[in-house]
Every structure is written in structure tokens, then in C-alpha cells.
Design an enzyme around this catalytic site. Sequence first.
Site, PDB file in Angstrom:
ATOM      1  N   THR A  74      28.676  20.561 -20.786  1.00  0.00           N
ATOM      2  CA  THR A  74      29.417  20.443 -22.033  1.00  0.00           C
ATOM      3  C   THR A  74      30.841  19.986 -21.740  1.00  0.00           C
ATOM      4  O   THR A  74      31.162  19.561 -20.627  1.00  0.00           O
ATOM      5  CB  THR A  74      29.373  21.771 -22.821  1.00  0.00           C
ATOM      6  OG1 THR A  74      29.922  21.577 -24.117  1.00  0.00           O
ATOM      7  CG2 THR A  74      30.123  22.876 -22.093  1.00  0.00           C
ATOM      8  N   LYS A  78      30.758  15.669 -19.986  1.00  0.00           N
ATOM      9  CA  LYS A  78      29.554  14.892 -20.314  1.00  0.00           C
ATOM     10  C   LYS A  78      29.671  13.439 -19.867  1.00  0.00           C
ATOM     11  O   LYS A  78      28.714  12.867 -19.336  1.00  0.00           O
ATOM     12  CB  LYS A  78      29.274  14.969 -21.812  1.00  0.00           C
ATOM     13  CG  LYS A  78      28.899  16.361 -22.298  1.00  0.00           C
ATOM     14  CD  LYS A  78      28.640  16.355 -23.793  1.00  0.00           C
ATOM     15  CE  LYS A  78      28.330  17.751 -24.297  1.00  0.00           C
ATOM     16  NZ  LYS A  78      28.064  17.779 -25.744  1.00  0.00           N
ATOM     17  N   ASN A  99      24.277  15.566 -21.109  1.00  0.00           N
ATOM     18  CA  ASN A  99      24.503  17.004 -21.312  1.00  0.00           C
ATOM     19  C   ASN A  99      23.417  17.839 -20.652  1.00  0.00           C
ATOM     20  O   ASN A  99      23.341  19.043 -20.865  1.00  0.00           O
ATOM     21  CB  ASN A  99      24.655  17.356 -22.789  1.00  0.00           C
ATOM     22  CG  ASN A  99      23.357  17.231 -23.570  1.00  0.00           C
ATOM     23  OD1 ASN A  99      22.360  16.700 -23.087  1.00  0.00           O
ATOM     24  ND2 ASN A  99      23.373  17.708 -24.800  1.00  0.00           N
ATOM     25  N   GLY A 141      33.261  11.032 -28.283  1.00  0.00           N
ATOM     26  CA  GLY A 141      33.006  11.517 -26.933  1.00  0.00           C
ATOM     27  C   GLY A 141      31.517  11.667 -26.702  1.00  0.00           C
ATOM     28  O   GLY A 141      30.708  11.008 -27.360  1.00  0.00           O
ATOM     29  N   GLY A 142      31.158  12.556 -25.785  1.00  0.00           N
ATOM     30  CA  GLY A 142      29.747  12.691 -25.432  1.00  0.00           C
ATOM     31  C   GLY A 142      28.852  13.069 -26.584  1.00  0.00           C
ATOM     32  O   GLY A 142      27.841  12.414 -26.854  1.00  0.00           O
ATOM     33  N   GLY A 251      27.253  24.091 -36.278  1.00  0.00           N
ATOM     34  CA  GLY A 251      27.090  23.630 -34.911  1.00  0.00           C
ATOM     35  C   GLY A 251      25.916  24.257 -34.186  1.00  0.00           C
ATOM     36  O   GLY A 251      25.206  23.591 -33.431  1.00  0.00           O
TER      37      GLY A 251
END
Length: 284
Positions: A74, A78, A99, A141-142, A251
Site C-alpha cells: 500500500t 505501489k 498492490n 497514484g497506484g 473504502g
Amino acid sequence: MGQFLRRMIDGRTTLIAHLGFPTESFKAPMIYNPYFEKIGLNAVVMPLGVEAPAYPEVLRALARLTNFHGALVTMPHKGTTLALVDAVSPTAEIAGACNAVLKRPDGSLLGDMFDGAGFLRGLQRRGRTARGARALVVGCGGVGSAIAASLAAAGLARLSLFDVDGPAAEGLSARLKRHYPALEITLGCKDPAGHDIVVNASPLGMEEDDPLPLDAARLEPAAFVGEVVLSREVTPFLAAARVRGCETQVGTDMLFEMIPAYLEFFGFPATTAEELRRVAKISY
């Protein structure tokens, strides 16, 4: 006594490292480990805090451990992981990040990416579809890249990308265009008006005093709004989206949905998101 012994870490325990920094918001160990205990699997997901400068050395050292089976990866590692493994899946290549890392029998490392699959499965479970939809992803981002890649693969019509780091959004756009040349992509705008799917894939919302990632008053009431922050269940952004009448996904929903795919990747017995919810020990 037998039940107690199954919960113990012993000399035969398989290690899945959970690598990132900081570790305080990690929820995965509270999902995987109760599931492993329930099925009698002698494996453990262990949070390991590692800052960016030390990460390449740490991953290489872990890979030398005989009981190291793989890793969950995480923030902020990543993107870095992509260059540290021996092979990557097409999804990880498009996302520009990994990930998950699997140590294969020959000792080589395989990287994959499941954030996007988890988000998409959660959306579909609610009866929504990405086909023909207009989506906005804030944060490239990732995790944002993976979500964008999965939405594009599902038949998205239009995609808006925003990141405070402009080159990050530009790079993601270029990778997506190579695989989905017909996809209409807009850069640099985070106005949610006119979008069917809106995703906060940025870190905003992890801290109490964070600003909202976008102007929630501009959300379409019929939009599906998703969040990737795990440090709290309902972030201020999701709360604002609900005031607008939007359907939302927290999430941890994405996390539960992606874990069955992770388990298959690691060669462990698979399960469903519902079963994982029943055994999880999530806290905030």
C-alpha cells in the site's frame, strides 16, 4: 487447546507482509487473519511499516525469507514495486503500480494490482455499470490508476482524471490510451458535474482537517460516489455526497471485494465478500 494452537504463529506459519507507511490505517490484517483462523490456515498477514527510502531493500530482504509467501503493498510503495518484481500482470502494467506480490516456487516475484477490481465489483454489486458511463477519478497514484484501468476495461465512455501532480495524470492517460484508444479522456479538471461515477482516490480524508477532494455541491444526485480512504468508514466527502442524495461506497467495501481475488492470487482457498464481512474484526 487445538483451537488455541491454530491461532498461534509457529515455525510453519506462512508470512504475508503488509507493507506501507504509516500502518495505523491498515484494515487488511483484521479481515485476512480472522478468515485464516476460521478455515484453519496457518498463515498470517503482518503489518510492517517501511518508509520509502528503505522499501526496495526491505522487499528484497523479505523475498529471501523461506516462509515469505508474498506481500500486500500500500501507500506509498505501489508505484515503486513495479520496478522491483520480476514480472507483472497486464493490469499492473496499465496502472503503473502493484498492490500484491507473490513469491513463486523459483523464487521470482510476480506483481499484480487488485484495487480496481475491488472497486468495480463493489459498484456492480449495487446494480451499477461502468459501460457507457462518465467517470471522474481524483488521484492518479497506484489506487486511482488501478480504478481508472478497471473502469476503462468495463466499457467506460468518458474519463476525467485529476491529480495535483499533473505528470501523474498525464502518464496514466497515456497508458490508458495505448490499451483503450477510443476512450475519451480529460485532464486537469475535478468538477464532478456531469459524471455518473466519482471516485476520491487521493489521500484527502485521512486526516481530520483535510479539505474535501472536490466541490461536493457539484455532484449529480444520481452519481455513484466512491472513496478509498480506510482510516474511517464515512469520510467528510462521503457524508457530503450522501447529503446530495448520491449512492456511496466506503473504502472498506473495495477492500472486502478485492480480497477474494487476492486469495486466488496467493493460492489460498477463496471465499466471498459476504463471508469475509462475517468474520472480520474491523475497527476505526
